[in-house]
Design an enzyme around this catalytic site. Structure first.
Site, mmCIF file in Angstrom:
data_model
loop_
_atom_site.group_PDB
_atom_site.id
_atom_site.type_symbol
_atom_site.label_atom_id
_atom_site.label_comp_id
_atom_site.label_asym_id
_atom_site.label_seq_id
_atom_site.Cartn_x
_atom_site.Cartn_y
_atom_site.Cartn_z
ATOM 1 N N LYS A 46 15.679 -4.784 -0.588
ATOM 2 C CA LYS A 46 16.155 -6.169 -0.715
ATOM 3 C C LYS A 46 17.519 -6.307 -0.033
ATOM 4 C CE LYS A 46 13.362 -6.883 -4.781
ATOM 5 N NZ LYS A 46 13.213 -6.806 -6.235
ATOM 6 N N GLN A 85 16.566 -6.370 -11.549
ATOM 7 C CA GLN A 85 15.374 -5.573 -11.258
ATOM 8 C C GLN A 85 14.705 -5.110 -12.558
ATOM 9 O OE1 GLN A 85 14.269 -4.972 -7.978
ATOM 10 N NE2 GLN A 85 12.450 -4.186 -8.990
ATOM 11 N N ASP A 129 13.771 -15.150 -8.841
ATOM 12 C CA ASP A 129 12.495 -14.513 -9.190
ATOM 13 C C ASP A 129 11.544 -15.520 -9.853
ATOM 14 O OD1 ASP A 129 12.187 -11.897 -8.388
ATOM 15 O OD2 ASP A 129 13.328 -11.058 -10.056
#
Ligand code: NDP
Length: 283
Positions: free
Chosen positions: A52, A96, A119
């Site tokens: 990322k 994460q 997200d």
């Protein structure tokens, strides 16, 4: 003869588009920034976070990485999220998952401001997806939709079957197909006659997490087959679809690796750009 849906090519096109828009924003004095939080030492998570970061750098997006110790407390993590929520140069925040067991994932997801939740896991964003009026879509289902659009695959009126009902893949995937007027069935571990249900699918999406789960006898002749699965078997990445036999029947099919996987990061970049535009009131 099937056509391979190439995630590397399509994700590169998405990233080029994002890069150009990030540069245009920069000319207007607007930066685009993503904060990625990782707690602990999970090797797979470290690889994802690193990828990322690299993607951000390549597209001109500022990336801040917060690598926290495995022993980080809930209060410490929530305090960092609070700081990032208030930080103007940060448009998107991603924590994460999975988190170490002592941390409350739901509380962490809920703490991220919905407008920075790239997200799309916050209940506000989940609700918006349900209503069909949303800014962010979870990156993996968003990537699948981008692939279908890139290939010009019609969804309206098609029978769509999604195997898997997780919050990050199966459910939002089904919603997005429904919003495009697909007739959608969601299957899971308690589904009866899974084979027969799948055999009806014009578009079949496998998000099961079991290597080679979808076999040729489950697939209709000419179906579009999307393999979301990433399974590590003897060090190799294997999808949920038995590619070798299913490709004989499919009209379009995604490979693993090189299919949906690369799309996920590209769509994260897209969501971060969307966040920067929204927060700076740019259309
Ligand atoms: P989950 O484990 O959360 O969900 C799996 C789903 O599959 C569940 O809904 C489960 O049903 C269903 N399932 C399991 N066994 C069967 C069965 N025998 N028959 C029918 N349904 C079954 O996984 P995720 O959704 O998080 O991920 C799915 C796959 O996608 C994994 O391989 C994951 O690694 C991959 N993935 C790939 C990404 C990418 O970027 N390409 C991103 C995210 C995930 P039930 O609900 O009843 O238990």
């Amino acid at each position: 003869m099937y056509k391979l849906i190439d995630g590397k090519v399509i994700s590169a096109a998405v990233k080029e588009r994002v890069k150009a828009e990030v540069a245009t924003l920069k000319e207007q004095g607007i930066t685009t920034g993503l904060a990625v939080i990782i707690v602990g030492e999970d090797p797979a998570s470290k690889v994802y976070v690193n990828n990322k970061k690299k993607a951000c750098e390549a597209l001109g997006i500022i990336s801040e990485e917060y690598a926290l110790l495995e022993t980080t407390t809930q209060e410490e993590l929530l305090s960092l999220i609070d700081t990032l929520n208030k930080k103007e140069s940060i448009n998107g925040i991603l924590c994460q998952l999975p988190l170490p067991k002592h941390l409350d994932e739901t509380a962490v997801i809920n703490a991220i401001l919905p407008e920075k939740d790239v997200d799309a896991f916050h209940p506000i964003n989940v609700g918006k997806i349900m209503q069909g009026d949303f800014d962010f879509v979870p990156c993996t289902p968003a990537g699948v939709m981008e692939m279908l659009a890139f290939e010009g695959i019609e969804i309206a009126g098609k029978t769509c079957v999604v195997i898997g009902r997780s919050n990050i893949v199966g459910k939002p995937m089904a919603m997005l197909l429904l919003h495009k007027n697909g007739t959608v069935t969601i299957c899971h571990s308690r589904t009866k006659n899974l084979k027969e249900v799948c055999q009806n699918a014009d578009i079949l999406v496998a998000a099961v997490g079991r290597p080679n789960f979808v076999t040729a006898d489950m697939v209709k002749e000419g179906a579009v087959v999307i393999d979301v699965g990433i399974n590590r078997v003897d060090g190799k990445l294997i999808g949920d679809v038995n590619f070798g036999e299913v490709c004989e029947k499919a009209s379009y099919i995604t490979p693993v690796p090189g299919g949906v996987g690369p799309m996920t990061i590209a769509m994260l970049m897209q969501n971060t750009l969307t966040a920067a535009k929204k927060q700076n009131k740019v259309n």
